[in-house]
Design a protein around this motif. Sequence first.
Motif, PDB file in Angstrom:
ATOM      1  N   ALA A   1      34.269  42.837  36.352  1.00 15.76           N
ATOM      2  CA  ALA A   1      34.311  43.980  37.281  1.00 15.76           C
ATOM      3  C   ALA A   1      34.943  43.573  38.606  1.00 15.76           C
ATOM      4  N   TRP A   2      34.649  42.358  39.069  1.00 17.32           N
ATOM      5  CA  TRP A   2      35.213  41.886  40.336  1.00 17.32           C
ATOM      6  C   TRP A   2      36.723  41.681  40.219  1.00 17.32           C
ATOM      7  N   LEU A   3      37.179  41.169  39.070  1.00 18.58           N
ATOM      8  CA  LEU A   3      38.616  41.004  38.852  1.00 18.58           C
ATOM      9  C   LEU A   3      39.330  42.352  38.868  1.00 18.58           C
ATOM     10  N   LYS A   4      38.701  43.358  38.308  1.00 20.68           N
ATOM     11  CA  LYS A   4      39.297  44.698  38.320  1.00 20.68           C
ATOM     12  C   LYS A   4      39.364  45.247  39.748  1.00 20.68           C
TER      13      LYS A   4
ATOM     14  N   ALA B   1      42.751  46.183  44.606  1.00 15.41           N
ATOM     15  CA  ALA B   1      43.065  45.784  45.988  1.00 15.41           C
ATOM     16  C   ALA B   1      44.423  45.096  46.099  1.00 15.41           C
ATOM     17  N   ARG B   2      45.134  44.977  44.974  1.00 16.74           N
ATOM     18  CA  ARG B   2      46.472  44.383  44.915  1.00 16.74           C
ATOM     19  C   ARG B   2      46.482  42.915  45.331  1.00 16.74           C
ATOM     20  N   VAL B   3      45.442  42.210  44.927  1.00 18.23           N
ATOM     21  CA  VAL B   3      45.422  40.756  45.086  1.00 18.23           C
ATOM     22  C   VAL B   3      46.046  40.156  43.825  1.00 18.23           C
ATOM     23  N   PRO B   4      47.054  39.294  43.935  1.00 15.60           N
ATOM     24  CA  PRO B   4      47.668  38.704  42.752  1.00 15.60           C
ATOM     25  C   PRO B   4      46.657  37.923  41.912  1.00 15.60           C
TER      26      PRO B   4
ATOM     27  N   ALA C   1      40.523  42.091  29.763  1.00 21.06           N
ATOM     28  CA  ALA C   1      40.043  43.009  30.803  1.00 21.06           C
ATOM     29  C   ALA C   1      41.046  44.122  31.084  1.00 21.06           C
ATOM     30  N   GLY C   2      42.166  44.126  30.373  1.00 19.27           N
ATOM     31  CA  GLY C   2      43.179  45.156  30.558  1.00 19.27           C
ATOM     32  C   GLY C   2      44.047  44.954  31.775  1.00 19.27           C
ATOM     33  N   LEU C   3      44.156  43.709  32.237  1.00 17.74           N
ATOM     34  CA  LEU C   3      44.855  43.443  33.500  1.00 17.74           C
ATOM     35  C   LEU C   3      46.240  42.818  33.321  1.00 17.74           C
TER      36      LEU C   3
END
Length: 340
Positions: A109-112, A117-120, A134-136
């Motif tokens: 959840a934090w990675l999402k 937040a557009r953090v690479p 995670a679908g990222l």
Amino acid sequence: MKLLNKSEQLEPQSHTKLKVGFILARSFTLSAFALFVDTLRLASDEADNSGRVRADWQVLSSSRHFITSSCGVQVAPTSAFVEPNRFDYIVVVGGLLGADDPIDAESIAWLKRAAIARVPLIGVCTGTFILAAAGLLRQHETCVSWLHYQAFREFFPDHRVRSDRIFNLDRMRGSCAGGSSAADMAASIVQRHIGKNAARKAMEVLQMERVRTDRDLQPRRPLGIKCRDTRLRSVLLKMEGHLDGSLSIRGLADEIGLCRRQLERLFAEEIKMTPTNVYKRIRMEHAKGLLMRSDSSVIDIAMEIGFSSTAHFTRVFRSIYGKTPTQVRISTSPAQLMHG
């Protein structure tokens, strides 16, 4: 979400101290994590002082429990989850693919949140599998080790993936094969954020000759073939990454800027074989390995490497190895080895 163009890819959030957050998977690869963080450490200060002058890093976790690497060494988290935009980059370090739930739901959840937040986000080693799950990574090209290429394709068939380069930077996502390439990816980030001298100094202290780029090839030699021409090496790695026989020789030639005849001439000069025969041998070596190490049926193995019939597969296999697939399997069975 607006996608960045190539000139803007993986740009950090700030232009002060470089800040990197790490999420370590259960059974993570210690060497990949150590090389990445040590590159940051060496680039952050002068000489070997290890001060966090120009860079800072944290190991983030949802709990205070130690995180155990695949070799058994444990690492303690240094921070709970904070606002993702405190970091310029977030690096997920993966490890053994067989580990159940490599990171917990709170970490996902934090990675999402970080993605919003557009953090690479960067996947190191099999950290790419975690980000993809995670679908990222769906809209990005992913780089994985040749060792994990087939598994990634099976798990995420709708993702673009490659196993020829040591790392890849694609807009707001990064990925690398792991091992020593973790240092190269970290150095690339250091070079962009802190400077070339800092990156070069880190590599020299790590006894690495230079900062390899995302154009450098993975040090893999299918069939043990040695070749000087990097275009040939790229073609061989591409062949190894498409064991289903789906590649055309013309398509391979186009990818490296040659016509088919020029590629065939290059193969004849350096390898003394045609591209078609080399591709066939690479696929057959994979099939032979499956026969010796797995319990997959012969027809399943044949279909995996692009053959529609067992009979055709058997004929080609016997022409190369002098034995049928069944004979190879029997000769390497545990019972046969005990009596041999």
